[in-house]
Motif scaffolding. Sequence first.
Motif, short mmCIF file in Angstrom:
data_model
loop_
_atom_site.label_atom_id
_atom_site.label_comp_id
_atom_site.label_asym_id
_atom_site.label_seq_id
_atom_site.Cartn_x
_atom_site.Cartn_y
_atom_site.Cartn_z
N ARG A 4 3.39 -11.06 -7.11
CA ARG A 4 3.48 -10.79 -5.67
C ARG A 4 2.13 -11.01 -5.02
NH1 ARG A 4 4.03 -4.86 -3.05
NH2 ARG A 4 1.81 -4.96 -3.56
N GLU A 35 4.74 -11.15 2.60
CA GLU A 35 4.73 -11.07 1.14
C GLU A 35 5.32 -12.35 0.55
OE1 GLU A 35 5.25 -6.69 -0.29
OE2 GLU A 35 6.93 -7.18 1.01
N SER A 43 -2.46 -6.33 -2.24
CA SER A 43 -1.65 -5.60 -1.27
C SER A 43 -2.33 -5.67 0.08
CB SER A 43 -1.47 -4.13 -1.70
OG SER A 43 -0.70 -3.43 -0.73
N VAL A 95 0.33 -10.54 -1.26
CA VAL A 95 0.49 -9.97 0.08
C VAL A 95 -0.70 -10.40 0.93
CG1 VAL A 95 1.00 -7.89 1.39
CG2 VAL A 95 1.53 -7.97 -1.04
#
Lengths: 333, 333, 333, 333
Positions: free
Chosen positions: B311, B282, B5, B313
């Motif tokens: 994912r 992202e 993240s 980021v």
Amino acid sequence: MRFFSDNAAPVAPAVMAALAAVNHVDTAYDGDAASRALDARLGEVFEAPVTVFWVATGTAANALALAAICPPHRGIVCHRDAHIQNDEGGAPEFYTHGAKLLLADGPGAKLDPAGVAARIDGIPGDVHRVQPAALSITNATEYGLVYTPAEVAALGDFARERGLRLHMDGARFANALAHLGCTPADLTWRGGVDVLSLGFVKNGGMSAEALVFFDPALAAGTAERRKRGGHLLSKGRYLAAQIHALLEDDLWLANARAANAGATRIAAAAGARLIYPVEANEVFLALAPAEAAHLRGQGFDFYDWAAGEARFVVSWHQPATETAALAAAIAGL
Amino acid sequence: MRFFSDNAAPVAPAVMAALAAVNHVDTAYDGDAASRALDARLGEVFEAPVTVFWVATGTAANALALAAICPPHRGIVCHRDAHIQNDEGGAPEFYTHGAKLLLADGPGAKLDPAGVAARIDGIPGDVHRVQPAALSITNATEYGLVYTPAEVAALGDFARERGLRLHMDGARFANALAHLGCTPADLTWRGGVDVLSLGFVKNGGMSAEALVFFDPALAAGTAERRKRGGHLLSKGRYLAAQIHALLEDDLWLANARAANAGATRIAAAAGARLIYPVEANEVFLALAPAEAAHLRGQGFDFYDWAAGEARFVVSWHQPATETAALAAAIAGL
Amino acid sequence: MRFFSDNAAPVAPAVMAALAAVNHVDTAYDGDAASRALDARLGEVFEAPVTVFWVATGTAANALALAAICPPHRGIVCHRDAHIQNDEGGAPEFYTHGAKLLLADGPGAKLDPAGVAARIDGIPGDVHRVQPAALSITNATEYGLVYTPAEVAALGDFARERGLRLHMDGARFANALAHLGCTPADLTWRGGVDVLSLGFVKNGGMSAEALVFFDPALAAGTAERRKRGGHLLSKGRYLAAQIHALLEDDLWLANARAANAGATRIAAAAGARLIYPVEANEVFLALAPAEAAHLRGQGFDFYDWAAGEARFVVSWHQPATETAALAAAIAGL
Amino acid sequence: MRFFSDNAAPVAPAVMAALAAVNHVDTAYDGDAASRALDARLGEVFEAPVTVFWVATGTAANALALAAICPPHRGIVCHRDAHIQNDEGGAPEFYTHGAKLLLADGPGAKLDPAGVAARIDGIPGDVHRVQPAALSITNATEYGLVYTPAEVAALGDFARERGLRLHMDGARFANALAHLGCTPADLTWRGGVDVLSLGFVKNGGMSAEALVFFDPALAAGTAERRKRGGHLLSKGRYLAAQIHALLEDDLWLANARAANAGATRIAAAAGARLIYPVEANEVFLALAPAEAAHLRGQGFDFYDWAAGEARFVVSWHQPATETAALAAAIAGL
């Protein structure tokens, strides 16, 4: 020269250094090394296992503490002049979903078992009345008075007898400790305190307070409530680091001692004007309007507490020249 | 190499410097010079009068925004995958006192008028049903897609027709702006946005987000709710300073461009694995478990979004060497 | 001829007589003889010790039940079409202080373990996500389908495995019982139901529903919440008396059987128009707009459920002439 | 002989007859003829347009009234001994989502502008303090005293000056009216009352109170809050019918006069024991424990209000023989 409050003082250099020291990539929220070390670090301070949550404000710490010990349909006994009643914009009611604050009396914003009993013993035990679930005290109090370990223990015993949980608002806990010279454990769980809001912001921190549970079971739900209140910072390490920095080498106590000493110096000059004995870093004086204006004219900023009364607060950072100047100015009134 | 993240990246040097620059005695809460300058500063950015509140988390910004535009007994339309629905531990429900989130659908977590209409037009207008009061969109979305000014304006028109207020969750608003190259005004109030949660923490800040009202009347009560939520820091200047530092010389946009560029680089290597176009920072990839394990074995940390999906980021601070390495590793799968 | 709902039917003569029978001075609230006898009376019905609270509405019963089994920061799984989600104006969110309803799917508004698992098994177990605490099912469902004891037990087992409490919305519990012919115990606690909202208003009552806890410990706090919600009537005996009257000689079941029989008669005439099998007192039919208008022209009042669908509900009091007339009219379309 | 409270008396025959008269199929909720006629009927009574909601309890009426005039983050001034503070289990806090009750003082549970000013004028006008939004008074008061139209108007003027809305808890409004002989309008909106909780349950009703708004704009949201609180009964006609029956031929006033007369009779026998003048249907007497026991031994049931004080309440239905017997017994102490 600001004696208005201790809540706007600068941040201690060690805290600023600690922020720089954690300024690298780390796990988010409270998964970083500094956050994960808090339980153990405060466990040392309190000589007991504790569950700790950092938050950014004392209001959040108090409100989360109360939400953990009082359901929405019950009440929290506190002093009529308590910060949770008068200065937090209804945060306790918000976080508890409408629990009622039951206001008790006592001199200097201090409560004792008799004062609490006077408030709650007449409440019939039925569903029409909001039943008390908790007791909240502030140490040092709003008037700068300090509960001793014995006084805390008396309230702790009373609370246990009445089935109440005991919260301590310790926004100025370090000042109380510094005054008493006792251990943190003596002033809290040994006397029956279940949960403590441990303040650092007024004492050299920037934006970190610790919510300390002495009973881990009581902490259940607090992580969720903290998130739900928007108080789980994604970069929590910058909060945890502040707490570690202030505990390091007892900087928190040194800062508190400095603030207390300044207040004592002012009190010594105040003579009969002194409304309460000075046991922490706050000084309440009888001051006529003209006298207040005279002091302000000399550059002193302070709080008009009530008609004819003024509050002076000394911060950890207050230069000795400022407290000396204020003491002289008061003596010269 | 953390691609999990962007919420755990370091704080930008300019922000750290700004904290040092306000490390002196000043007025508490939001009475200091830096806090008082925020309305004017963001007014310049948005080319319009705005009312701004700093808070420490995006969750608080979103929840306070929603509390300002939706009473407890009504509802807020948002995407089924919205952060306010899935990732804030119920903060919107807490701050609105139980308003209901009404979940709409659309590809890439984006909504359009038809999608919103599909959710609300069948609701009978009686007291048995929770009536919608607001619409909340996220820009950039949870999947890194960006609403264009035209798309925002279409939703703004729709909202006005239906009597709904429009909130934008801008945790990654800078990334959207950097992608589009439009003005902040075009992406917000010119398109009908009433209130914006403007993120800085993911973009180089430490603990400051801005809640921006484009209609001052709508801000009524927010100061009280912020206090009541425990979000009025006593040393607010350290939050305001972060925002000023990131706006200075458009550092916020530079940081967002850097993050976006890294994501674009990874996307270029991803080929057919790419699930959504990359418009912000992202990257969502189709990734078999063995492939995910392989990447992790090479030191890449990322989020398992759903079965067979991952994912990545990119933060403002991500070294180009890391994005290059990740791109190469993906290309080599 | 009103087939719009069963919620506006008259009150049964036995209930009116029971009101007259308690029309004398007695203890207020729930201290009267009729109220105090409810636990024992419903204990006989359910063959188990129960803790019972009367309330005036099904909405209050449901909302109080949910508040007893779900804290504010957690969630309640229910069907997307559940009454608690769509028809109670947000009462569950109000009484739970903002718990989130987690919507699951299943045909005919019925849930099964797989459907519930599909909704909750993907929720990461952290504080960012609202964690489920309870499961709520409706029997008979919004579409007039009935959970069998085996189906309830399957959900009860599932709930226990997942740590969820199980609530049953029994606004039409009598209709389900009348259809199944099983015991009340089989359909509730033997299958793992923790708390039941037991409806009487749709079944001949005036203003009394029973909230039935099968685990007394779970009832803690409900007396206080009922008072706090304004649902502790001072003349509670007039509510208790209604419940006693409907239980007497199984009047509640007789009434439910009458209503079910009417629905069955209509269903028999409906042929291929029938959308769901009729297991209680509701009939859902495919009906073109012109056909609906035609029926209305003949004096039948009913609910337009969705485009091309209509709902007919038969009340305990519906004259056989009306159901026969409706059946004939439908057959004649 | 029950003098404990007027809240457990029987229901007036006219009310029972009215229930029977609406015992037929009608529209549900408040769509029936009796409910729809309430605004007009009470408009006649109050000589002004009003917006009326029936509810089943005075607690619900009060809590809904307060929620309409005070947002969650503000406060409601009331007397320290007010029913909303002491006897409703926190319902005001629940329905207002945590607004704070600000307790003022005055003899006989009556407030006047000076007493209210003493409570609120010292509150600094910042976000740290809960700011008052409303004032709530009770007429007749908890001690059976009555505000005159002039006294109400003085508070109404004061409230308007301070920006406060004015609520009247009229659980015993009929008793106050009967005592004064003035019009309902004089005692409410002409004196500045914005919203009235108009009690019928203590005065011959079974389960119906009226929430009366004198400013329709202020009623916005109340229909939704009533539903959300679970207070929208599906068979509302049985509530509306009670209100109509009690207003018919001024039965409500006749009942109140009867109750007041009984109390006056007792007071006449009480001599120096009388603690407050009797202006409604409550009598407070100084009574030593032995005397209380002696009365109880003669079959009189009453409430021990405080040490050495007892409360006797006369209901609309109290037989003259009972009040005569009590008067004689008191005289004979």
